[in-house]
Design a protein around this motif. Sequence first.
Motif, PDB file in Angstrom:
ATOM      1  N   ARG A 166       0.831  -1.206   0.000  1.00 29.33           N
ATOM      2  CA  ARG A 166       0.000   0.000   0.000  1.00 29.33           C
ATOM      3  C   ARG A 166       0.863   1.252   0.000  1.00 29.33           C
ATOM      4  O   ARG A 166       0.570   2.229  -0.705  1.00 29.33           O
ATOM      5  N   PHE A 167       1.929   1.244   0.777  1.00 30.20           N
ATOM      6  CA  PHE A 167       2.810   2.407   0.860  1.00 30.20           C
ATOM      7  C   PHE A 167       3.391   2.739  -0.508  1.00 30.20           C
ATOM      8  O   PHE A 167       3.392   3.903  -0.932  1.00 30.20           O
ATOM      9  N   TYR A 168       3.890   1.724  -1.215  1.00 31.63           N
ATOM     10  CA  TYR A 168       4.427   1.962  -2.561  1.00 31.63           C
ATOM     11  C   TYR A 168       3.321   2.445  -3.500  1.00 31.63           C
ATOM     12  O   TYR A 168       3.522   3.383  -4.275  1.00 31.63           O
ATOM     13  N   ALA A 169       2.162   1.795  -3.447  1.00 27.23           N
ATOM     14  CA  ALA A 169       1.071   2.165  -4.353  1.00 27.23           C
ATOM     15  C   ALA A 169       0.593   3.592  -4.099  1.00 27.23           C
ATOM     16  O   ALA A 169       0.237   4.310  -5.033  1.00 27.23           O
ATOM     17  N   GLU A 170       0.601   4.022  -2.821  1.00 27.68           N
ATOM     18  CA  GLU A 170       0.139   5.365  -2.493  1.00 27.68           C
ATOM     19  C   GLU A 170       1.044   6.456  -3.068  1.00 27.68           C
ATOM     20  O   GLU A 170       0.614   7.600  -3.236  1.00 27.68           O
ATOM     21  N   SER A 171       2.292   6.106  -3.364  1.00 24.77           N
ATOM     22  CA  SER A 171       3.225   7.107  -3.894  1.00 24.77           C
ATOM     23  C   SER A 171       3.108   7.283  -5.405  1.00 24.77           C
ATOM     24  O   SER A 171       3.731   8.195  -5.965  1.00 24.77           O
ATOM     25  N   VAL A 172       2.325   6.453  -6.061  1.00 20.95           N
ATOM     26  CA  VAL A 172       2.249   6.490  -7.528  1.00 20.95           C
ATOM     27  C   VAL A 172       1.776   7.839  -8.074  1.00 20.95           C
ATOM     28  O   VAL A 172       2.374   8.371  -9.019  1.00 20.95           O
ATOM     29  N   PRO A 173       0.701   8.458  -7.534  1.00 22.84           N
ATOM     30  CA  PRO A 173       0.284   9.755  -8.088  1.00 22.84           C
ATOM     31  C   PRO A 173       1.387  10.798  -8.065  1.00 22.84           C
ATOM     32  O   PRO A 173       1.597  11.516  -9.051  1.00 22.84           O
ATOM     33  N   ALA A 174       2.108  10.903  -6.953  1.00 17.03           N
ATOM     34  CA  ALA A 174       3.209  11.866  -6.873  1.00 17.03           C
ATOM     35  C   ALA A 174       4.345  11.470  -7.805  1.00 17.03           C
ATOM     36  O   ALA A 174       4.934  12.329  -8.478  1.00 17.03           O
ATOM     37  N   ALA A 175       4.662  10.187  -7.846  1.00 18.97           N
ATOM     38  CA  ALA A 175       5.749   9.721  -8.715  1.00 18.97           C
ATOM     39  C   ALA A 175       5.487  10.078 -10.171  1.00 18.97           C
ATOM     40  O   ALA A 175       6.390  10.516 -10.902  1.00 18.97           O
ATOM     41  N   ARG A 176       4.251   9.928 -10.602  1.00 23.30           N
ATOM     42  CA  ARG A 176       3.920  10.248 -11.994  1.00 23.30           C
ATOM     43  C   ARG A 176       4.051  11.746 -12.258  1.00 23.30           C
ATOM     44  O   ARG A 176       4.468  12.157 -13.344  1.00 23.30           O
ATOM     45  N   LEU A 177       3.695  12.572 -11.279  1.00 19.83           N
ATOM     46  CA  LEU A 177       3.866  14.011 -11.450  1.00 19.83           C
ATOM     47  C   LEU A 177       5.341  14.377 -11.596  1.00 19.83           C
ATOM     48  O   LEU A 177       5.695  15.289 -12.352  1.00 19.83           O
ATOM     49  N   TYR A 178       6.198  13.676 -10.887  1.00 15.45           N
ATOM     50  CA  TYR A 178       7.638  13.907 -11.004  1.00 15.45           C
ATOM     51  C   TYR A 178       8.204  13.375 -12.319  1.00 15.45           C
ATOM     52  O   TYR A 178       9.289  13.771 -12.729  1.00 15.45           O
ATOM     53  N   GLY A 179       7.462  12.459 -12.959  1.00 19.51           N
ATOM     54  CA  GLY A 179       7.940  11.857 -14.195  1.00 19.51           C
ATOM     55  C   GLY A 179       8.435  10.441 -14.037  1.00 19.51           C
ATOM     56  O   GLY A 179       8.954   9.846 -14.984  1.00 19.51           O
ATOM     57  N   ALA A 180       8.273   9.882 -12.837  1.00 12.35           N
ATOM     58  CA  ALA A 180       8.690   8.504 -12.571  1.00 12.35           C
ATOM     59  C   ALA A 180       7.517   7.583 -12.895  1.00 12.35           C
ATOM     60  O   ALA A 180       6.806   7.099 -12.012  1.00 12.35           O
ATOM     61  N   SER A 181       7.317   7.336 -14.168  1.00 12.66           N
ATOM     62  CA  SER A 181       6.096   6.659 -14.619  1.00 12.66           C
ATOM     63  C   SER A 181       6.060   5.180 -14.295  1.00 12.66           C
ATOM     64  O   SER A 181       4.990   4.577 -14.272  1.00 12.66           O
ATOM     65  N   THR A 182       7.221   4.562 -14.065  1.00 13.85           N
ATOM     66  CA  THR A 182       7.229   3.126 -13.768  1.00 13.85           C
ATOM     67  C   THR A 182       7.918   2.834 -12.438  1.00 13.85           C
ATOM     68  O   THR A 182       8.553   1.790 -12.267  1.00 13.85           O
ATOM     69  N   ALA A 183       7.809   3.765 -11.491  1.00  8.95           N
ATOM     70  CA  ALA A 183       8.346   3.516 -10.150  1.00  8.95           C
ATOM     71  C   ALA A 183       7.627   2.332  -9.521  1.00  8.95           C
ATOM     72  O   ALA A 183       6.463   2.064  -9.838  1.00  8.95           O
ATOM     73  N   PRO A 184       8.292   1.593  -8.631  1.00  9.34           N
ATOM     74  CA  PRO A 184       7.681   0.403  -8.026  1.00  9.34           C
ATOM     75  C   PRO A 184       6.350   0.695  -7.347  1.00  9.34           C
ATOM     76  O   PRO A 184       6.205   1.711  -6.655  1.00  9.34           O
TER      77      PRO A 184
END
Length: 311
Positions: free
Chosen positions: A178-196
């Motif tokens: 859940r912790f990793y999944a919760e970071s996805v919206p922010a990661a995509r804004l930064y440009g990290a489209s395939t972060a874990p």
Amino acid sequence: MLPILMPSPLPLPGALARQLDTAARELLQPAGGHDVDFSAPAGEAALSGADSVSWQVFKNPVALFIGGVAAVLLELAEPRVRTGVWDYSSFRREPVRRLRRTGLAAMVTVYAARSTAEAMIAGVVRRHDTVAGRTPEGVAYRANDPELLDWVQATAGFGFSEAYHRYVRPLSTEDRDRFYAESVPAARLYGASTAPRSTAEMDALFERTRVDLAPSPIIFEFLDIMNTAPIFPAPLRPFQRMLVRAAVSTTPGWLRERLGLGAGFGIRRGETPILRLAGQLADRLMLRSSPAVQACRRLGLREDHLYRRGH
């Protein structure tokens, strides 16, 4: 899911609570710096929800310090990230100021209103557009390279969740996912489209990346700065160094071996119980000016929402 075992906030005398509140506010948002109001605009959601694992983890200063140092160690192990960070960052000249900015950025990403977080992240992306060069080995890099952004996002997710797991409360595999999944919206804004998005994806990234990670004198310079910079008041400097050793031990064993971080850099006998006690007490320390408490206020929740219920 995190068990519903959250104790009530730690009771403190009024004067001590005010002193700690003031000190914490000055550390994160010193006078004359960029001020962020986490309590506004009223009702606006953050990038992750108030009942998320992220909101629990990021409210804990012990986990944040240990996890943040561990994350930077992982970042600096990647030669392209290392060169970009060390050549373009003000960290060596102004370590405390840089740490404050980094800490505030993390708080904004997790607790601030979505519009505030989006604006801040857009600014970071614009600044990173100008960061590019070559490593000492001649390998070209760009700060906004999606591959490097994925690594930076991944190291943060690993560092913070692992530190909380070790020194505050154990996290189940479901909680970590859940912790990793919760970071996805922010990661995509930064440009990290395939972060874990899960622990399994983090493990897979470690497996793919470990061959590219390499030692450097910069890593030891970073640790020396973290041990000696006036981050904590002078009487607490021994604890500061203990936290840095805990951060080294939080990184994977195979990475410490690759970087030349022997046993002397890691946590010492008898320190783990001290750090766990500090982490557990910090998890009950409710400061009313903290981003976590202000964010709860913005959403119309009780100020002690994160201190009275588990997830």
